[in-house]
Scaffold this active site. Structure first.
Site, short mmCIF file in Angstrom:
data_model
loop_
_atom_site.label_atom_id
_atom_site.label_comp_id
_atom_site.label_asym_id
_atom_site.label_seq_id
_atom_site.Cartn_x
_atom_site.Cartn_y
_atom_site.Cartn_z
N ARG A 58 -8.81 13.13 13.44
CA ARG A 58 -8.53 14.19 12.45
C ARG A 58 -9.75 15.10 12.30
NH1 ARG A 58 -6.66 10.29 7.63
NH2 ARG A 58 -6.45 8.63 9.14
N ARG A 71 0.87 -1.16 0.00
CA ARG A 71 0.00 0.00 0.00
C ARG A 71 0.91 1.23 0.00
NH1 ARG A 71 -4.84 1.37 4.22
NH2 ARG A 71 -5.47 3.31 3.21
N GLU A 109 -8.98 -3.96 1.73
CA GLU A 109 -7.91 -3.32 0.97
C GLU A 109 -6.75 -4.28 0.74
OE1 GLU A 109 -8.67 -0.48 4.05
OE2 GLU A 109 -8.04 1.14 2.72
N HIS A 146 -8.10 6.59 0.16
CA HIS A 146 -8.90 5.37 0.41
C HIS A 146 -9.29 4.68 -0.91
CE1 HIS A 146 -10.25 6.99 4.58
NE2 HIS A 146 -9.36 6.04 4.74
#
Ligand code: ADP
Length: 393
Positions: free
Chosen positions: A240, A94, A378, A182
């Site tokens: 965040r 990734r 993912e 994402h």
């Protein structure tokens, strides 16, 4: 006999997460095991699990002399020579930023790595660590094919207008534009959605995990994302902020004397669900809490999702389906119910019992717009890309 496997790596500043998938032609690769090394730089420790989540091995090291390189070497050795009995034939990584160059995965040659280093300033908290793990593997296993899969790649189909900030256009040329993140999660959902809603052409996906974003997908392609130049834009997340009035940052710097480090901590660490609630960044804790702060944070979270949904639906000219995914999206029925009730105006008719039961369909049979829970994966997306790219090569 050892299973040939693709090693999927997600390397951060202090942790390296991995998953191993059987290397074969299956459209749905089988996971053989997963685990992580956490605490790099402080107290490195390893947990490796099999495909059932049972712990197969654990380890700890002193922080001195055990960095990303040692961690990667340990992982391959452990997978191949210890309990797991796996033979690693390729690694898929990734990588947060592929810039404008990469709209699909790429085999990681020296030339590609040099390109990817140029994107480090765009994602200083992630990109250098992603690349460090790739370099570490390349040095120790020079013949191991490695593939980079980018969080930005799926969004390269966003029309130019969606990539623009309203700043002097020359700055756009310097790479200051909206990229979206994402992407591997959205790509996985886009691949699976036809199993659930084969006729859905205009789709909004809400990826609600520790990181939170939403994506508008038209006929399988991203056309808009709630995240922009960095993964702090858009919706409130665990810690965040999501989108802020940029004038607020100027106020803190010019009138309150804040420096960049303090602003960064506000944006990434002290805000979101944690900051608003003053209770926790964990949605499970907030939903179980009776504190006023927890209620306030949950309300803001759902409100923000509904507000972004309206904007993304406008981009698509209406929607056919809405999908929830990631930790909160897959598990937090009260959050989904709140959002779906706020979205009634779009033609969403909630099936409350189905939602409480976890779906996959969350709307009534006669609902003009359908809503779904689809678990994201993912790691599997990276394994599929790595296998397919190497097969094509
Ligand atoms: P990451 O972005 O780190 O991959 P996840 O997708 O695992 O994160 O999502 C983490 C979030 O999911 C946390 O806020 C956690 O509280 C939430 N979550 C996980 N399980 C549940 C649950 N059963 N109910 C509510 N929230 C949950």
């Amino acid at each position: 006999m050892a299973d040939p496997a693709i090693l999927v790596v997600n390397a951060g500043s202090s942790s390296i997460k991995y998953a191993a998938f059987r290397h074969d032609d299956s459209p749905d690769p089988v996971i053989l095991g997963k685990g992580q090394i956490e605490g790099l730089g402080t107290r490195p420790r390893f947990v490796g699990k099999n495909e059932h989540g049972e712990v197969l091995g654990q380890n700890e090291w002193p922080a001195e002399g055990f960095g990303h390189a040692e961690a990667m070497a340990f992982l391959i050795d452990w997978l191949e020579h210890n309990e797991a009995d796996i033979h690693v034939v390729a690694a898929g990584h990734r990588v947060v930023h592929g810039g404008l160059l990469y709209s699909r995965p790429v085999q990681l040659t020296d030339a590609v790595m040099a390109e990817l280093r140029q994107f480090e300033p765009l994602a200083p908290l992630h990109q250098p660590h992603n690349l460090a793990a790739i370099r570490a593997l390349a040095e120790q296993f020079p013949d191991l094919p490695q593939v980079g899969c980018f969080d930005t790649a799926f969004h390269r189909t966003m029309p130019e207008v969606a990539q623009l900030f309203a700043i002097p256009y020359a700055m756009t040329g310097q790479g200051i534009r909206r990229y979206g993140f994402h992407g591997l999660s959205y790509e996985y959902i886009a691949r699976r959605l036809p199993e659930f809603a084969p006729d859905a052409s205009r789709v909004v996906v809400a990826h609600l995990g520790n990181g939170v974003s939403m994506c508008a997908i038209h006929d399988g392609h991203s056309v808009e994302s709630s995240m922009g130049f960095t993964a702090v834009d858009g919706l409130p997340m665990g810690t965040r902020t999501g989108a802020l009035d940029p004038g607020l940052l100027l106020y803190l710097i010019q009138s309150q004397g804040w420096d960049a480090g303090r602003v960064e901590k506000l944006l990434y660490k002290d805000s979101g669900l944690l900051g608003v609630s003053q209770v926790s960044n964990d949605m499970r804790v907030l939903l179980a809490s009776r504190e006023e702060g927890a209620r306030r944070a949950v309300e803001l979270f759902c409100y923000a999702i509904a507000r972004h949904l309206g904007a993304l639906a406008a981009v698509l000219g209406g929607i056919d389906a809405l999908v929830f995914t990631a930790g909160i999206g897959e598990n937090a029925a009260p959050i989904r119910e709140d959002v779906l009730r706020r979205a009634a105006w779009l033609g969403i008719r909630l099936d409350a019992a189905a939602n409480r039961a976890g779906g996959p369909r969350l709307t009534t049979a006669d609902s003009p717009v359908s809503a779904w829970v689809i678990p994201t994966n993912e790691e599997k997306m990276i394994a599929i890309h790595t296998r397919d790219l190497l097969a094509a090569a």
